[in-house]
Write a protein that holds these residues in place. Structure first.
Motif, PDB file in Angstrom:
ATOM      1  N   LYS A 113     -78.947  47.845   2.129  1.00 17.55           N
ATOM      2  CA  LYS A 113     -77.794  48.219   2.941  1.00 17.55           C
ATOM      3  C   LYS A 113     -78.183  49.262   3.975  1.00 17.55           C
ATOM      4  CE  LYS A 113     -72.863  49.255   2.603  1.00 17.55           C
ATOM      5  NZ  LYS A 113     -71.721  49.445   1.688  1.00 17.55           N
ATOM      6  N   LEU A 114     -77.849  48.978   5.220  1.00 12.52           N
ATOM      7  CA  LEU A 114     -78.144  49.894   6.322  1.00 12.52           C
ATOM      8  C   LEU A 114     -77.137  49.641   7.435  1.00 12.52           C
ATOM      9  CD1 LEU A 114     -80.220  52.052   7.339  1.00 12.52           C
ATOM     10  CD2 LEU A 114     -81.443  50.161   8.439  1.00 12.52           C
ATOM     11  N   PHE A 115     -76.579  50.735   7.968  1.00 10.88           N
ATOM     12  CA  PHE A 115     -75.581  50.632   9.040  1.00 10.88           C
ATOM     13  C   PHE A 115     -74.407  49.743   8.635  1.00 10.88           C
ATOM     14  CE2 PHE A 115     -79.680  51.003  11.534  1.00 10.88           C
ATOM     15  CZ  PHE A 115     -79.582  52.370  11.699  1.00 10.88           C
ATOM     16  N   GLY A 116     -74.042  49.805   7.359  1.00 12.90           N
ATOM     17  CA  GLY A 116     -72.881  49.061   6.877  1.00 12.90           C
ATOM     18  C   GLY A 116     -73.108  47.582   6.672  1.00 12.90           C
ATOM     19  N   ARG A 117     -74.363  47.142   6.716  1.00 18.70           N
ATOM     20  CA  ARG A 117     -74.671  45.717   6.548  1.00 18.70           C
ATOM     21  C   ARG A 117     -75.800  45.553   5.551  1.00 18.70           C
ATOM     22  NH1 ARG A 117     -77.894  41.769  10.724  1.00 18.70           N
ATOM     23  NH2 ARG A 117     -78.287  40.166   9.182  1.00 18.70           N
ATOM     24  N   ASN A 118     -75.760  44.484   4.771  1.00 15.40           N
ATOM     25  CA  ASN A 118     -76.829  44.162   3.843  1.00 15.40           C
ATOM     26  C   ASN A 118     -77.850  43.242   4.520  1.00 15.40           C
ATOM     27  OD1 ASN A 118     -75.743  45.655   1.717  1.00 15.40           O
ATOM     28  ND2 ASN A 118     -74.514  43.937   0.990  1.00 15.40           N
ATOM     29  N   PHE A 119     -79.102  43.686   4.551  1.00 17.64           N
ATOM     30  CA  PHE A 119     -80.170  42.918   5.197  1.00 17.64           C
ATOM     31  C   PHE A 119     -81.069  42.258   4.162  1.00 17.64           C
ATOM     32  CE2 PHE A 119     -79.023  46.055   8.370  1.00 17.64           C
ATOM     33  CZ  PHE A 119     -79.140  45.383   9.582  1.00 17.64           C
ATOM     34  N   VAL A 120     -81.539  41.058   4.468  1.00 20.92           N
ATOM     35  CA  VAL A 120     -82.638  40.472   3.712  1.00 20.92           C
ATOM     36  C   VAL A 120     -83.840  41.388   3.897  1.00 20.92           C
ATOM     37  CG1 VAL A 120     -84.175  38.481   3.475  1.00 20.92           C
ATOM     38  CG2 VAL A 120     -81.758  38.138   4.065  1.00 20.92           C
ATOM     39  N   ASN A 121     -84.595  41.662   2.838  1.00 17.55           N
ATOM     40  CA  ASN A 121     -85.658  42.675   2.924  1.00 17.55           C
ATOM     41  C   ASN A 121     -86.690  42.381   4.012  1.00 17.55           C
ATOM     42  OD1 ASN A 121     -86.708  40.473   1.505  1.00 17.55           O
ATOM     43  ND2 ASN A 121     -87.793  41.723  -0.006  1.00 17.55           N
ATOM     44  N   THR A 122     -87.166  41.149   4.108  1.00 14.07           N
ATOM     45  CA  THR A 122     -88.157  40.828   5.133  1.00 14.07           C
ATOM     46  C   THR A 122     -87.540  40.801   6.527  1.00 14.07           C
ATOM     47  OG1 THR A 122     -87.823  38.511   4.496  1.00 14.07           O
ATOM     48  CG2 THR A 122     -89.802  39.603   3.684  1.00 14.07           C
TER      49      THR A 122
END
Length: 431
Positions: free
Chosen positions: A49-58
């Protein structure tokens, strides 16, 4: 001009030996493997989670690295301009070397509790590596006569592959013999990369020449805008040189593919095929060994058939490699494609650098011209990485991202064909 002494040429090539461990250990094997383990589903089931969004790690790693490339693209014109006019390019090369090396060593403290520390260090390590490359590459036309550029450029890449494989083997030994804590040998290797980079960089720093005419040159603009002004001047010269202009356009497109493949290949093996760390390390070593052969082979072929023809052949092989990568299903398929990529990886990088050095006009502003070359490559990488990350983020399947790389290579191939046509036309005019 005459080629510099063997001592200076070997000293220049030793910087490839020093900093290529970043490319192999940090971007290709150990860091991707460690990052995948730390940021995988086990620790982050919903993504990072970053900037209110969940990102795929890669996906997030691609964005962070692309941001680093963007910063370098914006900074290098300023820095190379200062280096050209003040004659202190070696000082800037040294600064970025130390920035990259320290950032690699600080990755020792990266774990699941401070993911952003690892990503920030990863980004600054890339800035250090590619920032120093601007000044390192700009030495080539100063130390090599035109007829020796292919050979010396290939020598640099070859030294880099040999040096990086040696440290890779040290890391591999740590992984094999330190099984109590699987993460510790990887983190120790990060530390060793920084030490290796700094120690061996002292050889080129002691041997490469300093500019003797620095007192005769003055900045044309304010220091913060002069670099961009220099790029504008370089561009004005480039557009009057049809062969160089078309080559740079081709280089821009195929670099989107080449550099992205090199930066995400191991991630592909981890996520799509679930390869173990030991197998990833063996694959990376195999890739580097084959790349040595590829760099030397392409150098010899260019002397026989010409640089542009060999580049056309090489990019065509890259297209085949990407198509093969899209259809990979087994571990053996991955090894075959990785070997194929290794063969063309060293060749296209060494030959592209030497081709540009041959096509550019004779000038004192070598750093500015190579800054233009590097800015072209860095913006290409930014587009390539963002495209790769966005497609993976939208489709949740890294395999789909390969399709956009095929498009980049095909565009590069078409512009190389146009370059060859233009080159023939220019040679006919001279006759």
């Amino acid at each position: 001009m005459q080629t510099a002494s063997k001592k200076i040429v070997n000293g220049w090539a030793m910087y490839d030996w020093a900093n290529s461990v970043y490319n192999l250990v940090i971007t290709t094997t150990f860091f991707p493997a460690y990052y995948a383990a730390v940021t995988g589903i086990k620790n982050f089931p919903d993504g990072i989670k970053l900037f209110g969004r969940n990102f795929v790690n890669t996906e997030l790693k691609d964005y962070v690295l692309a941001t680093g490339f963007l910063l370098i693209a914006l900074l290098s014109p300023i820095l190379s301009s200062i280096a050209d006019y003040k004659g202190n390019k070696k000082n800037f090369m040294r600064f970025f070397c130390y920035l990259g090396a320290i950032s690699c060593s600080l990755m020792f403290f990266f774990d699941k509790n401070n993911v952003m520390l690892g990503l920030v260090c990863f980004m600054f390590a890339g800035i250090g590596f590619y920032g120093s490359q601007v000044f390192y590459n700009s030495y080539l036309p100063e130390i090599a006569a035109e007829e020796d550029m292919d050979r010396i450029s290939a020598k640099g890449f070859t030294m880099g592959y040999i040096g990086s494989v040696l440290l890779q083997m040290v890391g591999f030994a740590l992984v094999v013999f330190m099984k109590e804590d699987p993460s510790l040998p990887l983190k120790i290797t990060f530390l060793l990369v920084g030490v290796w980079w700094v120690v061996f960089a002292q050889i080129p720093f002691s041997r490469l020449p300093n500019r003797s005419d620095k007192s005769e040159r003055k900045l044309k603009k304010h220091v913060l805008v002069n670099g961009f002004h220099e790029l504008q001047l370089v561009w004005k010269q480039v557009i009057k040189m049809p062969v160089l202009k078309r080559f740079l356009t081709a280089f821009f497109f195929y670099s989107m593919g080449v550099q992205t493949v090199l930066l995400v290949a191991i991630d592909f093996g981890i996520k799509i095929l679930n390869l173990e760390n030991v197998k990833l390390i063996i694959t990376a070593v195999l890739l580097q060994v084959v790349a040595i052969v590829g760099a030397l082979l392409m150098s010899r072929l260019s002397g026989k058939f010409g640089n542009i023809r060999v580049l056309i052949f090489t990019v065509l092989l890259w297209v085949c490699a990407c198509i093969g990568g899209y259809y990979i299903q087994t571990e053996m398929h991955f090894y075959i494609v990785a070997s194929f990529v290794g063969l063309v990886m060293g060749g296209i990088q060494a030959l592209s650098r030497a081709t540009y050095a041959k096509l550019m006009p004779q000038t004192k502003d070598t750093a500015s011209f190579f800054s233009f070359y590097d800015v072209t490559e860095k913006f290409a990488i930014v587009i390539g990485l963002f495209s790769f990350g966005i497609i993976e983020g939208l489709t949740k399947d890294m395999r789909n991202s390969i399709l956009v790389l095929i498009i980049f290579f095909v565009l590069g191939l078409l512009f190389l064909l146009h370059t060859l046509y233009t080159q023939r036309k220019e040679q006919t005019k001279l006759l």
